[in-house]
Every structure is written in structure tokens, then in C-alpha cells.
Design a protein around this motif. Structure first.
Motif, PDB file in Angstrom:
ATOM      1  N   GLN A  87       7.164  13.861 -31.274  1.00 40.75           N
ATOM      2  CA  GLN A  87       7.338  15.310 -31.402  1.00 40.75           C
ATOM      3  C   GLN A  87       8.618  15.646 -32.157  1.00 40.75           C
ATOM      4  O   GLN A  87       8.632  16.530 -33.021  1.00 40.75           O
ATOM      5  N   GLN A  89      10.156  13.693 -34.290  1.00 47.00           N
ATOM      6  CA  GLN A  89       9.957  13.273 -35.685  1.00 47.00           C
ATOM      7  C   GLN A  89       9.130  14.310 -36.445  1.00 47.00           C
ATOM      8  O   GLN A  89       9.451  14.652 -37.595  1.00 47.00           O
ATOM      9  N   ASN A  90       8.099  14.826 -35.812  1.00 47.12           N
ATOM     10  CA  ASN A  90       7.281  15.864 -36.456  1.00 47.12           C
ATOM     11  C   ASN A  90       8.092  17.131 -36.704  1.00 47.12           C
ATOM     12  O   ASN A  90       7.960  17.767 -37.750  1.00 47.12           O
ATOM     13  N   ARG A  91       8.939  17.485 -35.746  1.00 50.94           N
ATOM     14  CA  ARG A  91       9.778  18.676 -35.909  1.00 50.94           C
ATOM     15  C   ARG A  91      10.738  18.497 -37.087  1.00 50.94           C
ATOM     16  O   ARG A  91      10.918  19.402 -37.907  1.00 50.94           O
ATOM     17  N   SER A  93      10.349  16.526 -39.682  1.00 52.86           N
ATOM     18  CA  SER A  93       9.577  16.548 -40.930  1.00 52.86           C
ATOM     19  C   SER A  93       9.221  17.971 -41.320  1.00 52.86           C
ATOM     20  O   SER A  93       9.294  18.348 -42.493  1.00 52.86           O
TER      21      SER A  93
END
Length: 125
Positions: A87, A89-91, A93
């Protein structure tokens, strides 16, 4: 989640082991006891040793169940940590892409916030 039983098996096992432990203490420590309405009862202290032998297999079973519970908890903790990492890492990105598409002050502030968050929680080397 597991099934809900009317009778908790682990609870009954714990109760039985506690009862055995009480009997071991009684038979190992005293040569006689006074029971109300019955009188004095002589106890053979050697029975405590036999009860200890009887207690070993249930204790091993409880220990195995405890080990399984600990392993399950460790697995859940690892999965939760991996989910949190993904989560984050997605944020990161998403913020990076927003800044690349629109290098406004608002998106630059978001990038700085994410960098601060990563620095605070050890996400950056």
C-alpha cells in the motif's frame, strides 16, 4: 474466522489439565485430607507421580496447539506487513505519477510529504 462451538474444546482441555494439576498437588503434598461430611481420607503420595505421567501427553497436545497458534499469528503479521508495504509503495508511485503529470506546488508538497513519511518510518536508505 473459525467455527463457534457450544463447548470450547480447548477450554475443556485446560480445565482437565488444571484439575489434574490440583490432584497432583493434593496427592503429592499430603498424606491425609479432611473432607467435610466424609471425614479424614488417607492419601497415597505415590499417586502424584502417576498423575504427572498421565499429565504429560495432554500437555504435549496443548503445546502443539500453542505452536500452531503462534505460527498462524506470525503468518498473519507477515501478511499484514506485506500488505502495508504494498500500500505504501502504491501510494508513493501514485504521488510520483501525479507530480510527473502535473508538477504543481500541490503535487510537489505531496512528494515532500511522502519523502518525510519514508524518512520517518525507515522506508528510504
Amino acid at each position: 474466522m473459525g467455527k463457534v462451538f457450544l463447548f470450547d474444546i480447548q477450554g475443556w482441555i485446560t480445565l482437565a489439565l488444571g484439575g489434574l494439576l490440583a490432584l497432583i498437588t493434593l496427592f503429592s503434598s499430603y498424606s491425609h485430607v479432611h473432607i467435610p461430611f466424609i471425614g479424614v481420607v488417607a492419601l497415597n503420595q505415590q499417586i502424584g507421580v502417576l498423575l504427572l505421567i498421565v499429565l504429560v501427553p495432554p500437555l504435549l497436545g496443548v503445546a502443539a496447539g500453542f505452536c500452531e497458534a503462534v505460527a498462524e499469528l506470525a503468518t498473519r503479521c507477515r501478511l499484514r506487513a506485506e500488505r502495508d508495504r504494498v500500500q505504501l509503495q502504491n501510494r508513493c508511485s501514485l504521488v510520483q505519477l501525479r507530480h510527473q503529470l502535473d508538477p504543481s506546488e500541490r503535487n510537489a508538497r505531496r512528494v515532500r510529504d511522502v519523502i518525510s513519511l519514508l524518512e520517518e518510518y525507515g522506508g528510504m536508505a
